[in-house]
Motif scaffolding. Structure first.
Motif, PDB file in Angstrom:
ATOM      1  N   LYS A  81      -8.394  37.218 -47.696  1.00 16.75           N
ATOM      2  CA  LYS A  81      -8.025  36.817 -49.055  1.00 16.75           C
ATOM      3  C   LYS A  81      -7.395  37.983 -49.816  1.00 16.75           C
ATOM      4  CE  LYS A  81      -9.876  32.643 -48.855  1.00 16.75           C
ATOM      5  NZ  LYS A  81      -9.257  31.376 -49.144  1.00 16.75           N
ATOM      6  N   ASN A 124     -14.841  34.467 -51.226  1.00 17.26           N
ATOM      7  CA  ASN A 124     -13.969  35.567 -50.802  1.00 17.26           C
ATOM      8  C   ASN A 124     -12.708  35.704 -51.655  1.00 17.26           C
ATOM      9  OD1 ASN A 124     -15.468  36.647 -48.670  1.00 17.26           O
ATOM     10  ND2 ASN A 124     -14.777  35.051 -47.258  1.00 17.26           N
ATOM     11  N   TYR A 132      -6.506  28.521 -36.610  1.00 17.19           N
ATOM     12  CA  TYR A 132      -6.787  29.023 -37.949  1.00 17.19           C
ATOM     13  C   TYR A 132      -7.922  28.220 -38.592  1.00 17.19           C
ATOM     14  CZ  TYR A 132      -6.166  30.303 -42.773  1.00 17.19           C
ATOM     15  OH  TYR A 132      -6.401  30.769 -44.031  1.00 17.19           O
ATOM     16  N   GLY A 150      -9.594  25.734 -44.718  1.00 13.12           N
ATOM     17  CA  GLY A 150     -10.272  25.177 -45.881  1.00 13.12           C
ATOM     18  C   GLY A 150      -9.197  24.555 -46.757  1.00 13.12           C
ATOM     19  N   GLY A 199      -6.251  25.618 -46.580  1.00 15.81           N
ATOM     20  CA  GLY A 199      -5.124  25.554 -45.642  1.00 15.81           C
ATOM     21  C   GLY A 199      -3.992  26.522 -45.946  1.00 15.81           C
ATOM     22  N   GLY A 220      -3.574  29.700 -45.534  1.00 15.06           N
ATOM     23  CA  GLY A 220      -3.204  30.624 -44.459  1.00 15.06           C
ATOM     24  C   GLY A 220      -2.348  29.938 -43.407  1.00 15.06           C
ATOM     25  N   THR A 263     -10.827  35.591 -39.912  1.00 15.15           N
ATOM     26  CA  THR A 263     -10.376  35.762 -41.290  1.00 15.15           C
ATOM     27  C   THR A 263     -11.237  36.707 -42.130  1.00 15.15           C
ATOM     28  OG1 THR A 263     -11.450  33.625 -41.584  1.00 15.15           O
ATOM     29  CG2 THR A 263      -9.048  33.632 -41.551  1.00 15.15           C
TER      30      THR A 263
END
Ligand SMILES: Cc1ncc(COP(=O)(O)O)c(C=O)c1O
Length: 403
Positions: free
Chosen positions: A112, A138, A236, A239, A241, A243, A378
Motif C-alpha cells: 500500500k 494497511n 494477486y 480485495g 482489486g 493492484g 503484498t
C-alpha cells in the motif's frame, strides 16, 4: 523532457475525458477515472536504457507516473522490491519456475506504500490539504504515514478488527483515526458522510485516480526484473482489486510503448472462501460482482464484500484468459508455515492466499509445470502476529535444552 507524460484522465465506463490538473474524484457517471499518458511522445523519447543508473525506487518510472514536479515527490524509498525465485516451494507444488514479488520489505510493511507515495504526492501537488479514507488497515497506515511526511491532514476509518499494528501506524502518524464495529464497507459509509459534510478529499479506493498509478509499478518492476519479458501467470490477492487493475494497466502501457512483446500474463484474482464476490461473478461469467454478506477471513486486506472497481478486475481476468479462485483460511495458514520453513520468508496472509491458489491451480492443471509464475506477497507477515500460533519446544525439567 517533462518529468511526467500525464495527459488526461478518462472515465473507465464512458471514456469521457476529464482534466488531470484539477483535483478529481469519480467521473460524472460515478465510475473510477484512469490516468492516460502521451504514449506516442513517450515512445520516441524514452527507452529501457534510460532506466540504467536510476534509483531503485518506483520513481524510476516517473515518466509513466502522474506527479509533474519532482519537488512534490514524497518518498520513503518505496519500490523496486525483490523478485525472488522460490526453488524449494516451487518444486513442492510442481511449479519449478515460481517467483515471489516480495512487498514485505517496503516502507510501512505493505504494498500500500506504493499507492500512498504516488497518491499523496499528487494530492499535495494539486493543493489538497486534508484527505479521508476507509481502510482494512494497511492502506490507512500507509496514507497516514506518507501524509505526515507530506504535511497533509488525514482522517482514517477502519474496522475494529483490523490488524492492531496498522492502528498504531495510523495514529502515531497523527491521523484522526476512527474505528467502526463492522466491515470496510461500513467504514466507507462513514467516510462518505464526512467527505460530504466537511469538504474533505475522498481518497477511498478508486475514488481518486492516482493510487492505482502507484500500484501499477508492481507490473512495471516485474517486467523490468524479468529483462522486459513477461511471466505466463501472475497471481494477486484481490480485495478492492486496485493492484490487479494496476498491473494490467502497466503491462498494457508497456506493450503500447513496445517494451514488452507477446501475450499478457493470465491474471488470477485470489480471494478467501469467506469473501469471494469476484470469484462468484467470474464463475457466473458476470461483468460485476454482488455484495458478499457476512464476509470473514483472517486475510484481512482481502475482506472486501463489494469493490467499486469489480468490473475492471473482471475485465482484466476475461481479457487475459485468467481466472478467479477462492482459498480457505486453513490453506492460508498452511502456506504461511510452508513459505517460512522452505524459503525463509514470513509472508502476510493475503500473500499466503495467493500461494495456496498457485498450488491449487497447478493441481487442477490450470497452471502447467513448465510455466513461469509470479505470486505477489503484498505485505509482511510480522504485521499479523495473530494470524498463526506456534508451540515452542519445552525445556527439560531442570530448565536446560534437551539434547
Ligand atoms: C496485504 C494486502 N494484500 C492485498 C490487499 C488487497 O488490495 P487491493 O485493494 O489492491 O485488492 C490488501 C488491501 O488492504 C492488503 O492490505
Amino acid at each position: 523532457m517533462p518529468y511526467s507524460y500525464l495527459s488526461h484522465l478518462r472515465c473507465s465506463k464512458t471514456g469521457e475525458i476529464v482534466d488531470a490538473d484539477q483535483p478529481q474524484q469519480l467521473s460524472p457517471v460515478g465510475a473510477p477515472l484512469l490516468a492516460s499518458y502521451d504514449l506516442e511522445a513517450l515512445k520516441q523519447a524514452w527507452h529501457p536504457a534510460a532506466l540504467l543508473g536510476r534509483p531503485a525506487s518506483l520513481w524510476r518510472y516517473h515518466e509513466l507516473l502522474p506527479v509533474r514536479d519532482p519537488a512534490q515527490v514524497i518518498t520513503l524509498g518505496e519500490g523496486f522490491t525483490p523478485l525472488l525465485p522460490l526453488p524449494a516451494f516451487g518444486k513442492q507444488i510442481g511449479i519449478p519456475d515460481l517467483w515471489m514479488k516480495d512487498e514485505s520489505i517496503i516502507p510501512t510493511g505493505s504494498f500500500k506504500a506504493r499507492g500512498a507515495a504516488v497518491g499523496v504526492s499528487r494530492a499535495r501537488e494539486l493543493g489538497i490539504t486534508h484527505f479521508a479514507m476507509p481502510t482494512n488497515g494497511n492502506a490507512g497506515a500507509a496514507w497516514a504515514l506518507y501524509g505526515a511526511r507530506a504535511g497533509l491532514r488525514s482522517t482514517i476509518v477502519m474496522p475494529q478488527a483490523a490488524p492492531a499494528i496498522t492502528r498504531l501506524e495510523t495514529s502515531l502518524a497523527g491521523a484522526r483515526l476512527y474505528l467502526v464495529d463492522g466491515l470496510i464497507s461500513d467504514a466507507g459509509r462513514q467516510v462518505a458522510e464526512a467527505v460530504a459534510e466537511q469538504g474533505l478529499f475522498d481518497a477511498s479506493t478508486l475514488k481518486e485516480p492516482y493510487r492505482i498509478e502507484g500500484k501499477k509499478t508492481m507490473g512495471l518492476e516485474i517486467a523490468e526484473q524479468l529483462g522486459w519479458t513477461l511471466p505466463d501467470v501472475i497471481l494477486y490477492p484481490t480485495g478492492g482489486g486496485v493492484g490487479l487493475i494496476g498491473i494490467y494497466k502497466a503491462l498494457q502501457e508497456l506493450q503500447e510503448l513496445g517494451w514488452v512483446k507477446g501475450p499478457l500474463p493470465r491474471l488470477v484474482a485470489v480471494q478467501a472462501s469467506g469473501c469471494a464476490p469476484i470469484v462468484q461473478a467470474w464463475q457466473q461469467g458476470e461483468r460485476e460482482s454482488r455484495f458478499w454478506p457476512d464476509s470473514q477471513t483472517l486475510a484481512f486486506g482481502i475482506n472486501v464484500p463489494k469493490a467499486l472497481g469489480d468490473f475492471l478486475v473482471l475485465d482484466a481476468l476475461y481479457r487475459t484468459e485468467g481466472c478467479a479462485i477462492a482459498v480457505d483460511d486453513s490453506a492460508i495458514q498452511r502456506e504461511i508455515r510452508q513459505l517460512a520453513a522452505r524459503e525463509g520468508s514470513f509472508v502476510c496472509p493475503e500473500g499466503a492466499a495467493a500461494f495456496a491458489a498457485a498450488r491449487q491451480l497447478r493441481e487442477a492443471g490450470w497452471i502447467q509445470g513448465g510455466e513461469r509464475v509470479v505470486v505477489l506477497n503484498t505485505g509482511a507477515g510480522i504485521k499479523y502476529p495473530d494470524a498463526i500460533t506456534v508451540v515452542p519446544q519445552r525445556l527439560r525439567r531442570d530448565g536446560r535444552i534437551p539434547a
